[in-house]
Design a protein around this motif. Structure first.
Motif, PDB file in Angstrom:
ATOM      1  N   TRP A  53      -4.877   3.055   8.006  1.00 13.30           N
ATOM      2  CA  TRP A  53      -6.225   3.335   8.298  1.00 13.30           C
ATOM      3  C   TRP A  53      -7.181   2.261   7.232  1.00 13.30           C
ATOM      4  O   TRP A  53      -8.408   1.925   7.495  1.00 13.30           O
ATOM      5  CB  TRP A  53      -6.649   4.705   7.966  1.00 13.30           C
ATOM      6  CG  TRP A  53      -8.145   4.922   8.494  1.00 13.30           C
ATOM      7  CD1 TRP A  53      -8.840   5.318   7.363  1.00 13.30           C
ATOM      8  CD2 TRP A  53      -8.886   4.692   9.488  1.00 13.30           C
ATOM      9  NE1 TRP A  53     -10.272   5.557   8.104  1.00 13.30           N
ATOM     10  CE2 TRP A  53     -10.217   4.989   9.263  1.00 13.30           C
ATOM     11  CE3 TRP A  53      -8.519   4.195  11.067  1.00 13.30           C
ATOM     12  CZ2 TRP A  53     -11.200   5.144  10.277  1.00 13.30           C
ATOM     13  CZ3 TRP A  53      -9.366   4.363  11.799  1.00 13.30           C
ATOM     14  CH2 TRP A  53     -10.839   4.614  11.570  1.00 13.30           C
ATOM     15  N   LYS A  54      -6.605   2.303   6.085  1.00 14.84           N
ATOM     16  CA  LYS A  54      -7.311   1.445   4.850  1.00 14.84           C
ATOM     17  C   LYS A  54      -6.951   0.044   4.974  1.00 14.84           C
ATOM     18  O   LYS A  54      -7.628  -0.615   4.440  1.00 14.84           O
ATOM     19  CB  LYS A  54      -6.782   2.027   3.646  1.00 14.84           C
ATOM     20  CG  LYS A  54      -7.504   3.621   3.212  1.00 14.84           C
ATOM     21  CD  LYS A  54      -8.708   3.594   2.907  1.00 14.84           C
ATOM     22  CE  LYS A  54      -9.095   5.124   2.847  1.00 14.84           C
ATOM     23  NZ  LYS A  54     -10.569   5.229   2.264  1.00 14.84           N
ATOM     24  N   LEU A 107       0.030   5.519  -0.711  1.00 14.90           N
ATOM     25  CA  LEU A 107      -0.857   5.774   0.299  1.00 14.90           C
ATOM     26  C   LEU A 107       0.304   6.661   1.545  1.00 14.90           C
ATOM     27  O   LEU A 107       1.546   6.063   1.572  1.00 14.90           O
ATOM     28  CB  LEU A 107      -1.506   4.446   1.222  1.00 14.90           C
ATOM     29  CG  LEU A 107      -2.603   4.134   0.336  1.00 14.90           C
ATOM     30  CD1 LEU A 107      -3.452   3.055   1.028  1.00 14.90           C
ATOM     31  CD2 LEU A 107      -3.631   5.299   0.136  1.00 14.90           C
ATOM     32  N   THR A 108      -0.153   7.397   2.079  1.00 12.85           N
ATOM     33  CA  THR A 108       0.473   7.875   3.495  1.00 12.85           C
ATOM     34  C   THR A 108       0.551   6.738   4.327  1.00 12.85           C
ATOM     35  O   THR A 108      -0.355   5.751   4.546  1.00 12.85           O
ATOM     36  CB  THR A 108       0.010   9.147   3.977  1.00 12.85           C
ATOM     37  OG1 THR A 108      -1.302   8.813   4.396  1.00 12.85           O
ATOM     38  CG2 THR A 108      -0.134  10.147   2.689  1.00 12.85           C
ATOM     39  N   SER A 127       0.919  -1.033   0.052  1.00 14.71           N
ATOM     40  CA  SER A 127       0.034  -0.065   0.082  1.00 14.71           C
ATOM     41  C   SER A 127       0.740   1.348  -0.233  1.00 14.71           C
ATOM     42  O   SER A 127       0.604   2.076  -0.649  1.00 14.71           O
ATOM     43  CB  SER A 127      -0.800   0.035   1.217  1.00 14.71           C
ATOM     44  OG  SER A 127      -0.237   0.198   2.299  1.00 14.71           O
ATOM     45  N   PHE A 144      -0.107   6.825   7.423  1.00 12.05           N
ATOM     46  CA  PHE A 144      -1.498   7.002   8.006  1.00 12.05           C
ATOM     47  C   PHE A 144      -2.693   6.343   7.359  1.00 12.05           C
ATOM     48  O   PHE A 144      -3.242   5.454   7.869  1.00 12.05           O
ATOM     49  CB  PHE A 144      -1.614   8.311   8.539  1.00 12.05           C
ATOM     50  CG  PHE A 144      -3.153   8.399   9.372  1.00 12.05           C
ATOM     51  CD1 PHE A 144      -3.053   7.818  10.821  1.00 12.05           C
ATOM     52  CD2 PHE A 144      -4.240   8.601   8.721  1.00 12.05           C
ATOM     53  CE1 PHE A 144      -4.423   7.754  11.357  1.00 12.05           C
ATOM     54  CE2 PHE A 144      -5.459   8.544   9.303  1.00 12.05           C
ATOM     55  CZ  PHE A 144      -5.672   8.232  10.632  1.00 12.05           C
ATOM     56  N   LYS A 145      -2.675   6.603   6.094  1.00  5.76           N
ATOM     57  CA  LYS A 145      -3.745   6.005   5.282  1.00  5.76           C
ATOM     58  C   LYS A 145      -3.672   4.699   5.215  1.00  5.76           C
ATOM     59  O   LYS A 145      -4.438   3.786   4.991  1.00  5.76           O
ATOM     60  CB  LYS A 145      -3.527   6.876   3.918  1.00  5.76           C
ATOM     61  CG  LYS A 145      -4.732   8.048   3.796  1.00  5.76           C
ATOM     62  CD  LYS A 145      -5.021   8.344   2.384  1.00  5.76           C
ATOM     63  CE  LYS A 145      -5.802   9.472   2.236  1.00  5.76           C
ATOM     64  NZ  LYS A 145      -5.969  10.267   1.084  1.00  5.76           N
ATOM     65  N   SER A 146      -2.279   4.041   4.909  1.00  7.40           N
ATOM     66  CA  SER A 146      -2.125   2.842   4.834  1.00  7.40           C
ATOM     67  C   SER A 146      -2.398   1.955   5.915  1.00  7.40           C
ATOM     68  O   SER A 146      -2.991   1.013   5.951  1.00  7.40           O
ATOM     69  CB  SER A 146      -0.567   2.531   4.841  1.00  7.40           C
ATOM     70  OG  SER A 146      -0.201   1.335   5.107  1.00  7.40           O
ATOM     71  N   TYR A 182       2.533  12.939  -1.780  1.00  2.00           N
ATOM     72  CA  TYR A 182       3.524  12.597  -0.894  1.00  2.00           C
ATOM     73  C   TYR A 182       4.227  13.676   0.065  1.00  2.00           C
ATOM     74  O   TYR A 182       4.470  14.770  -0.321  1.00  2.00           O
ATOM     75  CB  TYR A 182       4.540  11.875  -2.023  1.00  2.00           C
ATOM     76  CG  TYR A 182       5.923  11.571  -0.766  1.00  2.00           C
ATOM     77  CD1 TYR A 182       6.002  10.338  -0.340  1.00  2.00           C
ATOM     78  CD2 TYR A 182       7.061  12.282  -0.789  1.00  2.00           C
ATOM     79  CE1 TYR A 182       7.008   9.828   0.450  1.00  2.00           C
ATOM     80  CE2 TYR A 182       8.165  11.785   0.085  1.00  2.00           C
ATOM     81  CZ  TYR A 182       8.077  10.605   0.669  1.00  2.00           C
ATOM     82  OH  TYR A 182       9.017  10.324   1.298  1.00  2.00           O
TER      83      TYR A 182
END
Lengths: 286, 384, 317
Positions: A201-202, A194-195, A189, A197-199, C18
């Motif tokens: 969360w998702k 993905l950042t 991810s 955090f997003k990684s 990013y």
């Protein structure tokens, strides 16, 4: 071959039926009887629902307002159990995640470090916490100052006590769930942009949900129905439903005690049903 | 796995060696640390009977242990109201006084006789039967209830001496900001509220229950506990607590043991015994489950010996029930041993034989009343 | 006209969303580590206070009078405490041993069922874990009292003071909540094993029972150990369920005497003593010893393992 091995479970099936179903049936039977200290002889016992009225009747009047102590105790239970569950989810998840990130790979060691405090007696541990939450306490007598504010007897004391006692029940299931997640998923991810955090969360969080549900239930239920920790840390001033049931059983008012226990059982059965939706076999329960 | 099994085996053998006993036994159901080890040793040596104690923390537990008959106890030490209840439910055996010759050599204190008379009176009022409780029970210890207070708080002692119960129940008026703890036994809470109202604590009616509830609610106790109360007053974390006088003496003796003087301890925390007050008496009774009647009678007889009773009182902070044992204790006033002299002094101060006052032992209220009182006290706590 | 590659606008990494977190990383990491240690410290807070109490020369719980080790040897002097410790270990070790051994076989039996049935039984298996202690304790007592009466009715010759309540009921009650933990921990490991493993073993002529002990159990060892550890933890600290179901051990010896031992476990005993009197600091001493002993054993185990692993690497070279 399977039919042969299946027989190994038969004794356990009998055991579960005898010791899970029969006792619950007994509690239900007492809940519809008139069994109290006043009618303790077998010959006096009969069917009665008179005490069911107590549950809904307004019992006492404080400052002009009527209120029902059973309902209040139930509400207290819900409130303290919910707060404890939410806070221990936040900290417990964090700790489980940190442990997973760390280099310690031996699950046995982690398990032991987290549950080792539980080898000491619960009453002693609660008394110890109460002690240092008071103005004059053993640590104060050594250091000359208090490390905690003196809040013994308040609801904060109860929540902190519940939290420190039951958080391991959150950490372990979440850790078990996190451990099963393939690290490659997270890396993939990230590679896909993905950042971090997003990684998390998702990808990571949804996969660990099983453990979160198990952990939440493992924290919620014992705090909901327990009585020792709130009794000691609230100085006996905050009653949860477990405290009320304990008093009823101690003074042998068995029918009301059983009726309340039955209501608690409904909460527990509801939780088990929720649990099975997320985790069919309870794999992440400790 | 083999190692585990070996470990279990070793544990089992070790415990068998530790607790193995031979010869006849006396199964005693008692309160925690309520029997001096020296008395146990003396008894075991004299009669060759081993004492096996089980401790329980409340009269209600004594009752349920006897009723459920999960263990056949030979001797139990319940309090007054529980004796009434046990007699009423036919759970006790009559004592055989021919096996208790020491009874003829001692006189019960006046307070003890009052308590037995009061028990008979309340039973008569309730059931219409006249019961002579000495048929079933021999007193073990007795004592008053009082208010343990934090003497480091200026003026509290004077306020208590002047206003008594009011300071405890109505602190807002008489001593604002004083934190107070109530004993976590529903009937005790009810009874004290009635005494404060000037009623007999053994009466019961819906009106009295309501008034007691109002009193307890308005008192805003910051703590409902058992043992923790006295420790908190001692540590200075609580200002007043309703407790047994014995609870105070208990802590006093421990501090004396630690090398402090009587005056130092009293300056930290002390006890005020109001008048009227509640009293209790713990009694030796033989439950119907008893299998070793001989040992039970021997034990009762042994305890009635004034020297033995005084010895037992050395480690327990309650009052001895016989005048002869009291005299033995008082004879230590001039002892060289400072612990013994302080002990004798404490007995003279807090349990004086000649102290006059109104004593109410608590009766065994009908269980429906107890149920209601329990529910009422829970309601008070919930509403706090 | 063809656009050349360089004509296209080039998006920066930033435009892709990013963000450079690398500067934040060290700070974050330190904060996270601190919070993690604070939380673990919190879990051990009460244990630390208990340890301090155990070194206090005074029996006062709120005043530290001086450092002393006297309460440690004093554990042996306190007969009641020793009896309670013995009862606790006897019950917990026996219950854990039985739960581990039988629970493993039960799990294998449940595993052999089809999925639907297995899920139904696992649901029932989880009830003792999730049920409120006070409900479990009280309701088990009701059932045991019933058994007690029943046995007394059937075997009329029993001594008057015979009672089912005692080690038997205590161990049964502890088995009630320890079995599920073992089953729960063994089951996932069973699912991880190759289903063909057992068939292969049997094809090779291994007897069914041998196949379990020689092939299956070694494969699920980790789950069995985890289950054992949890079962022991739940058993050694149990208070409420034990409170309702304890009694005393009462045996007639060959010489006509009775052997009687209180079978209240440590929690129940502490509760009884706390009600009226002071707890001897030796209880704290015992509690501290248990924690320290386990921690030392754990660290020792880990170190010896590390050594072993290092040794292996060397051999490979």
């Amino acid at each position: 071959m399977n039919s042969l091995y299946r027989r190994l479970a038969i004794p356990y099936q009998v055991w579960l039926v005898v010791l899970v179903f029969l006792p619950i049936m007994a509690v239900v039977l007492i809940a519809v009887s008139n069994l109290t200290t006043a009618n303790f002889n077998l010959s006096d016992i009969s069917f009665s629902l008179a005490h069911w009225n107590d549950l809904v009747e307004n019992q006492s009047q404080v400052d002009g307002e009527y209120f029902n102590s059973y309902l209040t105790a139930f509400r207290n239970s819900f409130m303290y159990a919910s707060i404890t569950t939410i806070v221990s989810f936040i900290f417990g998840y964090f700790l489980a995640y940190q442990i997973k990130q760390s280099r310690i790979k031996n699950k046995f060691i982690i398990l032991t470090i987290i549950i080792l405090p539980m080898w000491s007696n619960l009453i002693l541990r609660s008394e110890a916490l109460r002690n240092i939450m008071q103005e004059n306490n053993i640590i104060e007598s050594i250091l000359g100052f208090n490390i905690l504010p003196s809040f013994a007897g308040t609801s904060y004391a109860v929540i902190i006590g519940l939290l420190l006692t039951y958080m391991p029940f959150m950490i372990l299931p979440v850790y078990t769930a996190l451990e099963k997640i393939d690290d490659a998923l997270g890396e993939a991810s990230l590679d896909l942009g993905l950042t971090p955090f997003k990684s998390f969360w998702k990808v990571t969080f949804p996969l660990s949900l099983k453990g979160v549900v198990s952990g939440s239930i493992m924290v919620f239920l014992p705090t909901f129905a327990g009585f020792a920790v709130p009794k000691i840390l609230s100085n006996g001033t905050i009653l949860l439903i477990g405290n009320v049931i304990e008093t009823k059983f101690t003074y042998k008012i068995l029918n009301i005690g059983s009726l309340l226990a039955m209501l608690v059982l409904f909460v527990i059965l509801g939780s088990i049903l929720i649990l099975t939706r997320f985790d069919k076999e309870g794999e992440t329960l400790l | 796995m083999k190692k585990l099994i070996l470990a279990i085996a070793i544990m089992l053998i070790a415990t068998a060696v530790v607790s193995c006993s031979s010869g006849p036994t006396l199964r005693l159901l008692n309160w925690g640390e309520y029997l001096n080890e020296d008395v146990i040793d003396a008894f075991e040596e004299e009669y060759g009977i081993t004492i096996k104690q089980t401790v329980a923390s409340s009269n209600e537990l004594f009752y349920s242990k006897i009723v459920s008959n999960t263990t056949a106890y030979d001797l139990v030490i319940p309090s007054d109201y529980m004796v009434e209840k046990m007699v009423e439910e036919d759970l006790l055996l009559e004592l055989d006084y021919s096996l208790i010759p020491n009874k003829d050599l001692v006189t019960y204190m006046a307070g003890v006789d009052d308590i037995y008379a009061s028990m008979t009176a309340t039973t008569l009022a309730r059931t219409g039967e006249t019961v002579d409780y000495s048929v079933y029970a021999v007193p073990y210890f007795w004592g008053t209830y009082g208010i343990i207070y934090n003497n480091r708080v200026d003026g509290l002692e004077e306020a208590l001496n002047e206003y008594g119960w009011s300071v405890y129940f109505d602190a807002e008026t008489y001593f604002p900001d004083a934190s107070r703890g109530m004993y976590d036994v529903p009937q005790d809470a009810y009874a004290t509220a009635l005494i404060y109202l000037g009623e007999n604590p053994n009466d019961y009616s819906q009106d009295l229950l309501d008034s007691a509830q109002t009193i307890l609610q308005n008192a805003h106790f910051s703590q409902w506990a058992d043992d923790a109360l006295k420790r908190d007053v001692e540590a200075g974390n609580l200002d007043m607590a309703f407790a047994y006088t014995g609870d105070y003496l208990d802590r006093l003796y421990i501090q004396l043991d630690d090398g402090r003087t009587l005056e130092e301890v009293q300056a930290d925390f002390n006890i005020y015994v109001p008048d009227p007050t509640i009293v209790f008496i713990d009694n030796m009774v033989i439950p119907y489950t008893a299998t070793n009647l001989d040992a039970a009678h021997k034990f009762i007889n042994f305890l009635l010996d004034p020297e033995i009773m005084a010895l037992n009182a050395q480690s327990v902070g309650y009052a001895v029930p016989t005048e002869e044992a009291y005299d033995v204790i008082i004879s230590y006033l001039d002892s060289e041993d400072s612990y013994l002299s302080s002990w004798a002094y404490a007995n003279q101060t807090y349990y004086n034989k000649d102290r006059e006052g109104t004593y109410y032992p608590m009766t065994s209220l009908p269980s429906t009343f107890v149920d209601d009182i329990t529910t009422m006290v829970d309601a008070v706590k919930v509403s706090s | 006209m063809m656009k050349r590659y360089s004509d296209y606008p080039v998006a920066t990494l930033k435009e892709y969303g990013y963000r450079d977190y690398s500067k934040m990383k060290p700070v974050n990491k330190v904060l996270k580590t601190i919070l993690a240690y604070v939380l673990i410290l919190g879990l051990y807070l009460s244990i630390i206070v208990i340890a301090i109490e155990s070194f206090n020369s005074s029996t006062s719980m709120s005043r530290f009078a001086g450092f002393s080790l006297e309460w440690y040897p004093n554990i042996l002097q306190e007969e009641d405490l020793m009896t309670a410790i013995a009862a606790t270990f006897i019950v917990s070790l026996i219950a854990t041993a039985i739960a581990t051994i039988l629970g493993t076989f039960f799990a294998i039996g449940l595993y052999a069922m089809n999925k639907r049935k297995r899920q139904q039984w696992m649901l029932l298996n989880n009830v003792p874990i999730l049920n409120a202690d006070i409900v479990t304790g009280f309701s088990l007592m009701l059932i045991f009292s019933f058994f007690n009466q029943f046995i007394k009715m059937v075997f009329v010759g029993l001594r008057g003071d015979w009672s089912l309540f005692g080690p038997t009921t205590l161990i049964l009650a502890h088995l009630f909540f320890t079995f599920p933990y073992v089953v729960l921990n063994v089951m996932p490991k069973l699912k991880e094993t190759d289903p063909n493993l057992m068939d292969a073993a049997m094809d090779l002529g291994v007897k069914p029972f041998k196949a379990i002990t020689k092939v299956l159990i070694p494969a699920i060892k980790a789950g069995i150990f985890a289950g054992m550890l949890l079962a022991f933890t739940m058993s050694i600290d149990d208070f409420v369920i034990s409170f309702f179901n304890s009694g005393e051990l009462n045996v007639n010896l060959a010489n006509g005497n009775q052997f009687i031992m209180n079978f209240d476990n440590l929690s129940v005993w502490i509760y009884g003593v706390l009600g009226k009197r002071n707890l001897s600091p030796s209880v704290y001493a015992f509690s501290t010893l248990l924690t320290i002993f386990t921690l030392v054993a754990l660290i020792g185990y880990q170190m010896s393992k590390n050594k072993k692993d290092k040794g292996r690497v060397k051999v490979k070279k």
